[in-house]
Enzyme design. Structure first.
Site: not given
Length: 177
Positions: A14-18
């Site tokens: 999913g979101c690579f930030w996380c």
């Protein structure tokens, strides 16, 4: 003489930030890079990938010392960061660019990934099938600098993303973390 050797692991969650912070400060982890993998466009941008038209997934690529932090431990940590039963994205991030996948870099990684997926599927932790893909590594394109180590650059935005997306709640309920 230094016996350190490096290996690479690549995970879409999913979101690579996380996905950076859980791996970033562990012993044996040299670096964690946010980027794009699995698509049909060379050197895609964030906006291109976010549009869902390139075929890429947001991912993290981890350089690690397997003698300090074995690949099996990376897999264990990876599973606890995602909902492996959701094929439409992760949490409030929807679309193929937010699906989950383990990209293996050699046959040993492939075997370990398949074994860990099978163990998770038979664990009874989830009632739905485990849909996370196990795919051969493809060209990985690092994301733009503003997306690297997002949790350090924008701690408030990072915390809000994790909380508002439902990721933190899911991880706590399903994994007890």
């Amino acid at each position: 003489m230094n016996s350190y050797h490096k290996e690479t692991a690549t995970f879409a969650g999913g979101c690579f930030w996380c996905m950076v912070k859980p791996f970033d400060t562990l012993p044996g982890i040299e670096k964690v890079v946010s980027g794009y993998i699995g698509g049909k466009v060379e050197a895609p941008t964030y906006e291109m990938v976010k549009s869902g038209t390139t075929g890429h997934m947001e991912a993290v690529q981890i350089t690690f010392d397997p003698d300090v932090f074995p690949y099996e431990k990376l897999l264990e940590l990876y599973w606890t960061q995602i909902d492996p039963t959701d094929d439409g994205g992760q949490f409030f991030d929807r679309g193929s660019n937010y699906r989950t996948a383990i990209f293996y870099h050699d046959e040993a990684q492939k075997a370990l990934a398949e074994r860990s997926k099978s163990a998770l599927a038979s664990s009874g932790r989830f009632t739905k099938p485990i849909v996370t893909r196990i795919l051969p590594a493809a060209p990985f394109y690092p994301a733009e600098e503003e997306h690297q180590k997002f949790y350090k650059k924008y701690p408030d935005r990072y915390a809000a993303e994790r909380s508002e997306s439902g990721r933190d709640t899911f991880i706590k309920e399903k994994w007890g973390r």
